[in-house]
Motif scaffolding. Structure first.
Motif, mmCIF file in Angstrom:
data_model
loop_
_atom_site.group_PDB
_atom_site.id
_atom_site.type_symbol
_atom_site.label_atom_id
_atom_site.label_comp_id
_atom_site.label_asym_id
_atom_site.label_seq_id
_atom_site.Cartn_x
_atom_site.Cartn_y
_atom_site.Cartn_z
ATOM 1 N N PHE A 37 0.827 -1.200 0.000
ATOM 2 C CA PHE A 37 0.000 0.000 0.000
ATOM 3 C C PHE A 37 0.866 1.256 0.000
ATOM 4 C CE2 PHE A 37 -2.101 3.368 2.446
ATOM 5 C CZ PHE A 37 -3.134 3.655 1.567
ATOM 6 N N VAL A 38 1.837 1.334 0.899
ATOM 7 C CA VAL A 38 2.683 2.530 0.979
ATOM 8 C C VAL A 38 3.491 2.685 -0.311
ATOM 9 C CG1 VAL A 38 4.581 3.646 2.199
ATOM 10 C CG2 VAL A 38 2.749 2.559 3.490
ATOM 11 N N TYR A 39 4.029 1.590 -0.836
ATOM 12 C CA TYR A 39 4.783 1.652 -2.092
ATOM 13 C C TYR A 39 3.911 2.219 -3.218
ATOM 14 C CZ TYR A 39 7.230 0.192 -6.295
ATOM 15 O OH TYR A 39 7.849 0.188 -7.518
ATOM 16 N N SER A 40 2.658 1.745 -3.313
ATOM 17 C CA SER A 40 1.774 2.241 -4.368
ATOM 18 C C SER A 40 1.448 3.721 -4.176
ATOM 19 C CB SER A 40 0.495 1.408 -4.445
ATOM 20 O OG SER A 40 -0.293 1.582 -3.297
ATOM 21 N N MET A 41 1.342 4.178 -2.922
ATOM 22 C CA MET A 41 1.087 5.592 -2.661
ATOM 23 C C MET A 41 2.299 6.449 -3.031
ATOM 24 S SD MET A 41 -2.036 5.828 -1.621
ATOM 25 C CE MET A 41 -2.263 4.570 -2.869
ATOM 26 N N VAL A 42 3.498 5.946 -2.750
ATOM 27 C CA VAL A 42 4.721 6.670 -3.114
ATOM 28 C C VAL A 42 4.830 6.765 -4.638
ATOM 29 C CG1 VAL A 42 7.244 6.561 -3.085
ATOM 30 C CG2 VAL A 42 5.964 6.138 -0.985
ATOM 31 N N LYS A 43 4.515 5.671 -5.334
ATOM 32 C CA LYS A 43 4.563 5.699 -6.802
ATOM 33 C C LYS A 43 3.537 6.679 -7.376
ATOM 34 C CE LYS A 43 6.877 2.891 -9.060
ATOM 35 N NZ LYS A 43 8.102 3.231 -9.761
ATOM 36 N N LYS A 44 2.379 6.746 -6.755
ATOM 37 C CA LYS A 44 1.303 7.601 -7.268
ATOM 38 C C LYS A 44 1.478 9.068 -6.894
ATOM 39 C CE LYS A 44 -3.701 7.805 -7.618
ATOM 40 N NZ LYS A 44 -4.943 7.081 -7.409
ATOM 41 N N TYR A 45 1.879 9.334 -5.634
ATOM 42 C CA TYR A 45 1.899 10.710 -5.131
ATOM 43 C C TYR A 45 3.297 11.258 -4.855
ATOM 44 C CZ TYR A 45 -3.075 9.855 -4.390
ATOM 45 O OH TYR A 45 -4.398 9.541 -4.569
ATOM 46 N N GLY A 46 4.324 10.432 -4.885
ATOM 47 C CA GLY A 46 5.653 10.894 -4.496
ATOM 48 C C GLY A 46 5.717 11.029 -2.982
ATOM 49 N N LYS A 47 6.487 11.980 -2.495
ATOM 50 C CA LYS A 47 6.588 12.197 -1.051
ATOM 51 C C LYS A 47 5.280 12.775 -0.513
ATOM 52 C CE LYS A 47 10.669 11.658 0.889
ATOM 53 N NZ LYS A 47 10.888 10.738 1.958
ATOM 54 N N PHE A 48 4.917 12.365 0.679
ATOM 55 C CA PHE A 48 3.704 12.871 1.308
ATOM 56 C C PHE A 48 3.864 12.820 2.824
ATOM 57 C CE2 PHE A 48 3.077 8.396 0.289
ATOM 58 C CZ PHE A 48 2.703 7.859 1.511
ATOM 59 N N ILE A 49 2.941 13.425 3.517
ATOM 60 C CA ILE A 49 2.908 13.418 4.981
ATOM 61 C C ILE A 49 1.840 12.423 5.402
ATOM 62 C CG2 ILE A 49 2.509 14.771 7.059
ATOM 63 C CD1 ILE A 49 3.178 17.257 5.361
ATOM 64 N N ALA A 50 2.134 11.667 6.454
ATOM 65 C CA ALA A 50 1.178 10.653 6.904
ATOM 66 C C ALA A 50 0.952 10.742 8.402
ATOM 67 C CB ALA A 50 1.689 9.263 6.546
ATOM 68 N N VAL A 51 -0.231 10.336 8.811
ATOM 69 C CA VAL A 51 -0.570 10.210 10.222
ATOM 70 C C VAL A 51 -1.282 8.877 10.386
ATOM 71 C CG1 VAL A 51 -2.746 11.471 9.972
ATOM 72 C CG2 VAL A 51 -1.695 11.313 12.219
ATOM 73 N N CYS A 52 -0.979 8.168 11.454
ATOM 74 C CA CYS A 52 -1.681 6.916 11.700
ATOM 75 C C CYS A 52 -2.120 6.843 13.154
ATOM 76 C CB CYS A 52 -0.855 5.697 11.301
ATOM 77 S SG CYS A 52 0.680 5.462 12.160
ATOM 78 N N GLU A 53 -3.138 6.064 13.345
ATOM 79 C CA GLU A 53 -3.727 5.893 14.674
ATOM 80 C C GLU A 53 -2.692 5.281 15.618
ATOM 81 O OE1 GLU A 53 -7.883 4.125 16.378
ATOM 82 O OE2 GLU A 53 -6.865 3.025 14.794
ATOM 83 N N SER A 54 -2.652 5.774 16.834
ATOM 84 C CA SER A 54 -1.636 5.327 17.789
ATOM 85 C C SER A 54 -2.189 4.484 18.924
ATOM 86 C CB SER A 54 -0.945 6.550 18.391
ATOM 87 O OG SER A 54 -1.872 7.292 19.156
ATOM 88 N N THR A 55 -3.392 3.992 18.783
ATOM 89 C CA THR A 55 -4.059 3.386 19.931
ATOM 90 C C THR A 55 -3.713 1.932 20.210
ATOM 91 O OG1 THR A 55 -5.978 2.926 18.554
ATOM 92 C CG2 THR A 55 -6.016 4.951 19.837
ATOM 93 N N SER A 56 -2.909 1.295 19.372
ATOM 94 C CA SER A 56 -2.551 -0.100 19.643
ATOM 95 C C SER A 56 -1.230 -0.456 18.980
ATOM 96 C CB SER A 56 -3.647 -1.045 19.132
ATOM 97 O OG SER A 56 -3.617 -1.067 17.729
ATOM 98 N N ASN A 57 -0.735 -1.649 19.260
ATOM 99 C CA ASN A 57 0.490 -2.117 18.620
ATOM 100 C C ASN A 57 0.271 -2.489 17.163
ATOM 101 O OD1 ASN A 57 2.116 -1.767 20.844
ATOM 102 N ND2 ASN A 57 1.760 -3.826 21.623
ATOM 103 N N LEU A 58 -0.964 -2.523 16.724
ATOM 104 C CA LEU A 58 -1.257 -2.828 15.328
ATOM 105 C C LEU A 58 -0.633 -1.797 14.394
ATOM 106 C CD1 LEU A 58 -5.042 -3.730 15.706
ATOM 107 C CD2 LEU A 58 -3.143 -5.329 15.461
ATOM 108 N N ARG A 59 -0.387 -0.599 14.891
ATOM 109 C CA ARG A 59 0.181 0.471 14.071
ATOM 110 C C ARG A 59 1.604 0.184 13.630
ATOM 111 N NH1 ARG A 59 3.687 2.603 17.710
ATOM 112 N NH2 ARG A 59 2.962 2.601 19.833
ATOM 113 N N LEU A 60 2.285 -0.749 14.283
ATOM 114 C CA LEU A 60 3.690 -1.010 13.973
ATOM 115 C C LEU A 60 3.893 -1.465 12.534
ATOM 116 C CD1 LEU A 60 4.777 -2.689 17.315
ATOM 117 C CD2 LEU A 60 5.156 -0.320 16.564
ATOM 118 N N LYS A 61 2.950 -2.189 11.970
ATOM 119 C CA LYS A 61 3.078 -2.662 10.585
ATOM 120 C C LYS A 61 3.111 -1.499 9.604
ATOM 121 C CE LYS A 61 0.544 -6.693 11.946
ATOM 122 N NZ LYS A 61 -0.811 -7.087 12.166
#
Length: 103
Positions: A37-61
């Protein structure tokens, strides 16, 4: 871009420069899927800023995937950062809330 993380799926929200929602994809919460997913976003949009939910260890992936492609990612908890309350969890609503924290 924002990613709300669930036990089985992740919901992303991609925002245009004018703060409108461009796309809201969903993908499996697995390391390989996060990297694809991230690779496809980089290919489509180039560099970008991201935020992800921090409420569990699931965010590590997804956080690992962002690091792999040198995307600066912030962690946020939509419930604490926005101060809203709701009766049930909705991944789309949380992803939209997270992406608006970037503006």
């Amino acid at each position: 871009m924002a990613v709300d993380i669930g036990k089985r799926n992740c919901k992303a929200c991609i925002m245009n420069a004018d703060a409108s929602v461009a796309w809201e994809p969903k993908y499996d919460d697995k390391l390989t899927e996060s990297e694809i997913f991230v690779y496809s976003m980089v290919k489509k949009y180039g560099k970008f800023i991201a935020v992800c939910e921090s409420t569990s260890n699931l965010r590590l992936k997804i956080y690992h995937a962002f690091e792999k492609y040198n995307i600066g990612a912030k962690l946020a908890n939509p419930l604490k950062d926005q101060g809203y309350c709701r009766s049930k969890k909705t991944y789309t609503f949380d992803a939209r809330t997270l992406v608006h924290l970037l503006i």
